[in-house]
Write an enzyme that holds these catalytic residues in place. Structure first.
Site, mmCIF file in Angstrom:
data_model
loop_
_atom_site.group_PDB
_atom_site.id
_atom_site.type_symbol
_atom_site.label_atom_id
_atom_site.label_comp_id
_atom_site.label_asym_id
_atom_site.label_seq_id
_atom_site.Cartn_x
_atom_site.Cartn_y
_atom_site.Cartn_z
ATOM 1 N N CYS A 142 -95.826 -71.963 -59.818
ATOM 2 C CA CYS A 142 -95.849 -72.993 -58.783
ATOM 3 C C CYS A 142 -96.465 -74.257 -59.375
ATOM 4 O O CYS A 142 -97.525 -74.190 -60.003
ATOM 5 C CB CYS A 142 -96.647 -72.523 -57.573
ATOM 6 S SG CYS A 142 -96.687 -73.722 -56.231
ATOM 7 N N HIS A 151 -90.017 -69.063 -51.374
ATOM 8 C CA HIS A 151 -91.271 -69.583 -51.923
ATOM 9 C C HIS A 151 -91.737 -70.795 -51.116
ATOM 10 O O HIS A 151 -92.914 -70.895 -50.748
ATOM 11 C CB HIS A 151 -91.055 -69.952 -53.396
ATOM 12 C CG HIS A 151 -92.258 -70.502 -54.074
ATOM 13 N ND1 HIS A 151 -93.012 -69.770 -54.963
ATOM 14 C CD2 HIS A 151 -92.854 -71.728 -54.010
ATOM 15 C CE1 HIS A 151 -94.019 -70.515 -55.410
ATOM 16 N NE2 HIS A 151 -93.937 -71.714 -54.842
ATOM 17 N N GLU A 152 -90.817 -71.710 -50.831
ATOM 18 C CA GLU A 152 -91.194 -72.933 -50.127
ATOM 19 C C GLU A 152 -91.534 -72.668 -48.654
ATOM 20 O O GLU A 152 -92.452 -73.286 -48.104
ATOM 21 C CB GLU A 152 -90.099 -73.995 -50.255
ATOM 22 C CG GLU A 152 -89.739 -74.360 -51.690
ATOM 23 C CD GLU A 152 -90.918 -74.573 -52.628
ATOM 24 O OE1 GLU A 152 -92.005 -75.002 -52.168
ATOM 25 O OE2 GLU A 152 -90.769 -74.308 -53.828
#
Length: 137
Positions: free
Chosen positions: A85, A127-128
């Site tokens: 990330c 993920h977002e």
């Protein structure tokens, strides 16, 4: 406008609030910032640029997309993987993802849409959306 990235895990752990039409410029800033980091990043959530709103931007095989208020409505094909990330220091971390997802979201006109995604694009979106929910890998 390209914004500075947030690296504070306490801030990134705050659950985002719903976006509204008043946040359309946040979506533009998010996309500009993602494009500026396209060599090292494939997706971003608004909290990564300091705004706790449910907005994500991602690279869908060369097509850049912004989603407002995204929500995963179905998922299948669980698997284990590792992800990095841009907002978090250190190397990749283990996480659980799904191969196929269906997402309900609002587009740039704030019209509701539903779309299915598979593979790496599905992984990016998960993920977002985790970022929007205050979940860090």
């Amino acid at each position: 406008m390209v914004k500075e990235l947030v690296h504070d895990p306490l801030f990134l752990g705050i659950k985002s609030k719903d976006a509204s039409k008043d946040d359309i410029l946040v979506g533009r800033d998010l996309l500009d910032t993602l494009m500026a980091h396209r060599e090292t990043c494939v997706g971003m959530a608004a909290n990564m640029i300091g705004v706790t709103k449910r907005i994500i931007a991602f690279n869908d095989n060369g097509r850049y997309t912004v989603m407002y208020n995204p929500e995963i409505v179905s998922k299948s094909g669980i698997f284990q993987t590792e992800e990095g990330c841009l907002s978090l220091l250190g190397g990749p971390r283990p996480t659980t993802r799904y191969k196929t997802i269906r997402v309900k979201y609002q587009d740039n006109s704030f019209s509701w849409k539903t779309a299915s995604y598979t593979g790496f694009t599905a992984q990016i979106i998960q993920h977002e959306i985790d970022h929007c929910n205050g979940i860090l890998i």
